[in-house]
Design an enzyme around this catalytic site. Structure first.
Site, PDB file in Angstrom:
ATOM      1  N   ASP A   1      -1.117 -14.841   1.032  1.00  0.00           N
ATOM      2  CA  ASP A   1      -0.722 -13.781   1.953  1.00  0.00           C
ATOM      3  C   ASP A   1      -1.362 -12.485   1.475  1.00  0.00           C
ATOM      4  O   ASP A   1      -1.384 -12.192   0.273  1.00  0.00           O
ATOM      5  CB  ASP A   1       0.801 -13.625   1.982  1.00  0.00           C
ATOM      6  CG  ASP A   1       1.242 -12.427   2.818  1.00  0.00           C
ATOM      7  OD1 ASP A   1       1.175 -12.523   4.049  1.00  0.00           O
ATOM      8  OD2 ASP A   1       1.632 -11.404   2.228  1.00  0.00           O
TER       9      ASP A   1
ATOM     10  N   ASP B   1      -1.147  -8.467   1.721  1.00  0.00           N
ATOM     11  CA  ASP B   1      -0.313  -7.320   2.098  1.00  0.00           C
ATOM     12  C   ASP B   1      -1.136  -6.054   1.890  1.00  0.00           C
ATOM     13  O   ASP B   1      -1.048  -5.392   0.842  1.00  0.00           O
ATOM     14  CB  ASP B   1       0.956  -7.309   1.245  1.00  0.00           C
ATOM     15  CG  ASP B   1       1.973  -6.293   1.747  1.00  0.00           C
ATOM     16  OD1 ASP B   1       1.577  -5.340   2.450  1.00  0.00           O
ATOM     17  OD2 ASP B   1       3.162  -6.440   1.418  1.00  0.00           O
TER      18      ASP B   1
ATOM     19  N   GLU C   1      -1.879  -2.401   2.768  1.00  0.00           N
ATOM     20  CA  GLU C   1      -1.210  -1.224   3.340  1.00  0.00           C
ATOM     21  C   GLU C   1      -2.074   0.027   3.141  1.00  0.00           C
ATOM     22  O   GLU C   1      -1.868   0.749   2.177  1.00  0.00           O
ATOM     23  CB  GLU C   1       0.168  -1.063   2.710  1.00  0.00           C
ATOM     24  CG  GLU C   1       1.055  -2.297   2.895  1.00  0.00           C
ATOM     25  CD  GLU C   1       2.467  -2.133   2.317  1.00  0.00           C
ATOM     26  OE1 GLU C   1       2.954  -0.974   2.199  1.00  0.00           O
ATOM     27  OE2 GLU C   1       3.077  -3.148   1.984  1.00  0.00           O
TER      28      GLU C   1
ATOM     29  N   TYR D   1      10.544  -2.439   9.542  1.00  0.00           N
ATOM     30  CA  TYR D   1      11.574  -1.714   8.812  1.00  0.00           C
ATOM     31  C   TYR D   1      10.904  -0.505   8.164  1.00  0.00           C
ATOM     32  O   TYR D   1       9.681  -0.343   8.260  1.00  0.00           O
ATOM     33  CB  TYR D   1      12.266  -2.599   7.769  1.00  0.00           C
ATOM     34  CG  TYR D   1      11.327  -3.516   6.998  1.00  0.00           C
ATOM     35  CD1 TYR D   1      10.484  -3.015   5.998  1.00  0.00           C
ATOM     36  CD2 TYR D   1      11.271  -4.879   7.265  1.00  0.00           C
ATOM     37  CE1 TYR D   1       9.630  -3.837   5.288  1.00  0.00           C
ATOM     38  CE2 TYR D   1      10.408  -5.713   6.570  1.00  0.00           C
ATOM     39  CZ  TYR D   1       9.588  -5.191   5.580  1.00  0.00           C
ATOM     40  OH  TYR D   1       8.728  -6.006   4.882  1.00  0.00           O
TER      41      TYR D   1
END
Length: 615
Positions: free
Chosen positions: A385, A387, A389, A457
């Site tokens: 995965d 991630d 950002e 979120y």
């Protein structure tokens, strides 16, 4: 660090050169020369420490090794590390571990042992051959690689494998059948039916031949097999996109949670959550220098867990080949074979490394593959995965890799990992016009990925110290929302508009709340003076704490909020999670994920709500 019995210096070292030849070459025509040397590295009178070193002095790779020797009566091995040592009377045999059998030309590997007595080894053999540097068995070459297996008669619990025969100048004795790199059967024919498998699960099979002198040849090519049935994957990329009617239930496990939070893999079991999830993202691996790298080696594969901390209930030992969280995840998968584990790289802190990764996606993908598929833990991980950002946008640092960077990286990862592995990405939930989702080609990247974990979120929080107070994970918009487009519904609509299928979008749930202090207004939209106190970080607190310290007093936009004293918090409860899961199913989303396990109660009530809501 692993500790062994050590004694003071001041003794003689015995060095015995032992030569042999290992017949594990790339072709049946080339034998691979190897040598073995023995040294007594410590001697404390009543015992000693010995070390064997195997060196590949040939031009072809070695894939396994076995050393045999005799000790005189009264001399014995009492413990060993980095090899499996057995005996029959005074004859001793040492075989490589799963992680140190392969040796490139010129490479060496050592294993050690503690011994009793004063004798020295004699009559050595290396892979069954004489120890004089000649042929393993004079005139006998190793077998060739068998043909790549083909799979047929695949059911929920079994598969039939058939392969082309290997060749050898003296004859083939048998074949080892390897499932996910481990031998599951030894047969004399060129077919085998593997049974006792788990429905809807991915497996990889290969075969290795052994000749009449017990020399093993190279491993065949591998075939990917997915058993029928199941409820946790299989799809257009072959790695695990959920089929119609099934939903992903994924949780993040943080490597650092074993420290201050004292949350171990075992707690996933004792909370009841293990039976309610399909996938785990292990967070995080580092991204540095354009490569995937270890995040915390001690937590990942070195920390020794006690019996009461371990999934298996057995304490780790100093000499076992793999410890740490990786070994605990291995034990979890043995207990719950339906669970898939992905290694997640990047995150808020380490996303700055993706800028270099995007310059050479192929090299980046290779580095990730080499790390995820490291022989020490390859069986633990079912995929990777990312991630990031954020691609071509700003997070902790700003990225200027360009809109196509995420697509290029995703394509390189899929090409390297193949269709048999999961490749996913955690992505922004910025549904605004011209925002983070618009900055990168998420639509183009989606074709290479099994799904997106949309981080729905952290839309609002006490980084805006004076407020206004707002739910950090609103499902939909509401009058007075501080920023239009900062909702779950807006984010999902934005990705769909980019051409991302709804089945490749997972809704995100935070198992924590965000809050302010100095608040006088109970309803959202009030002013504040700063972040509320949190156990680990200002302005954030686990659900397991908030449910009793500041119970919910209302809901807005599908999320709960609470005012207690002068503090104001927003967080999800089992009831609001039920609402969000119903919405996710109505939207045709692929499932849900959550950050992260340790925020839940000891009986996993939020994970239970996610599972129940998606059922």
């Amino acid at each position: 660090m692993r500790f062994r019995h050590r004694a003071a210096a001041g003794f003689a070292t015995l060095l015995l050169p032992l030569a042999g030849l290992v017949g594990l070459a790339g072709s049946a025509q080339a034998a691979t020369t190897a040598t073995a040397t023995y040294a007594k590295t410590q001697d404390w009178g009543t015992g000693f420490e010995g070390k064997w070193t195997v060196t590949n002095s040939g031009s072809a790779a070695i894939s396994s090794w076995t050393i045999e020797w005799d000790f005189p009566s009264g001399t014995s091995v009492t413990s060993a590390w980095d090899a499996d040592v057995t005996s029959s009377g005074t004859h001793w045999t040492a075989k490589n571990k799963s992680y140190n059998g392969t040796l490139a030309p010129g490479a060496s590997v050592s294993f050690g042992f503690n011994g009793a007595g004063a004798g020295s080894p004699s009559n050595c053999k290396l892979n069954g051959g004489s120890c004089d540097g000649g042929s393993t068995v004079p005139g006998d070459n190793p077998p060739s690689a068998p043909g790549t297996p083909t799979a047929s008669n695949i059911t929920d619990t079994s598969v039939k494998l058939t392969w082309g025969a290997a060749t050898d100048d003296k004859g083939i004795k048998n074949y080892d059948v390897l499932r996910d790199g481990r031998t599951v059967a030894t047969v004399t024919t060129t077919s085998y039916t593997d049974t006792g498998l788990t429905a809807g699960t991915d497996y990889s099979y290969s075969v290795q031949a052994r000749d009449t002198a017990d020399q093993t040849g190279p491993v065949s090519g591998s075939v990917a097999v997915r058993t029928t049935g199941g409820d946790n994957g299989g799809g257009d990329n072959g790695g695990g996109t959920p089929p119609p009617g099934s939903k992903v239930r994924l949780g993040y496990f943080t490597e650092w949670g074993i420290y201050g939070r004292n949350y171990n893999v075992k707690d996933i079991v004792t909370s009841g959550s293990a039976s309610k999830i399909t996938h785990i993202n292990y967070a995080f691996g580092n991204v540095t220098g354009g490569k995937c790298a270890i995040g915390d080696s001690y937590a990942d594969y070195d920390k020794a867990f006690t019996a009461d901390q371990s999934v298996s209930g057995v304490a780790d030992t100093w000499d076992q080949p793999l410890r740490g969280n990786f070994n605990q995840l291995r034990q979890l998968k043995a207990k719950y074979p339906n669970i898939k584990v992905l290694w997640s790289f990047g995150g808020w802190t380490w996303s700055g490394g993706f800028a270099d990764a995007a310059k050479n996606p192929t090299a980046f993908a290779q580095s990730c593959y080499d790390l995820v598929k490291d022989s020490r833990w390859a069986d633990v991980f079912d995929g990777i995965d990312i991630d990031w950002e954020y691609p071509n946008a700003c997070g902790l640092t700003c990225d200027t890799s360009g809109s196509a960077a995420i697509k290029n990286v995703a394509a390189a990862l899929r090409a390297k990992f193949g269709n048999g592995a999961l490749v996913t990405a955690a992505v922004s939930a910025d549904g605004t016009s011209g925002g983070k989702v618009d900055a990168a080609d998420y639509g183009g990247a989606a074709q290479y990925l099994d799904w997106y974990n949309v981080m729905t979120y952290d839309f609002f929080g006490a980084w805006d110290a004076q407020g206004p107070t707002a739910p950090h994970s609103p499902l939909t918009s509401y009058d007075g929302i501080p920023q239009a487009g900062f909702t779950t519904a807006d984010a999902m609509a934005k990705y769909k508009s980019k051409g991302v299928p709804a089945s490749k979008l997972l809704i995100g749930i935070g198992l924590y709340g965000r809050g302010w202090t100095g608040v006088t207004q109970a309803a959202p939209g009030g002013t504040a003076t700063g972040p509320a106190n949190g156990t680990y970080e200002q302005g954030i607190e686990d659900y397991k704490v908030l449910k009793t310290s500041c119970p919910a007093t209302g809901t807005i936009a599908g999320t709960a909020y609470a005012k207690c004293g002068n503090n104001w918090w927003s967080y999800d409860t089992p009831a609001t999670i039920g609402t969000k899961m119903s919405w996710a199913k109505q939207q045709g989303l692929g499932g849900a994920f959550f950050w992260e396990f340790s925020g839940d109660t000891s009986n996993g009530e939020l994970v239970n709500a996610i599972n129940s809501g998606l059922s």
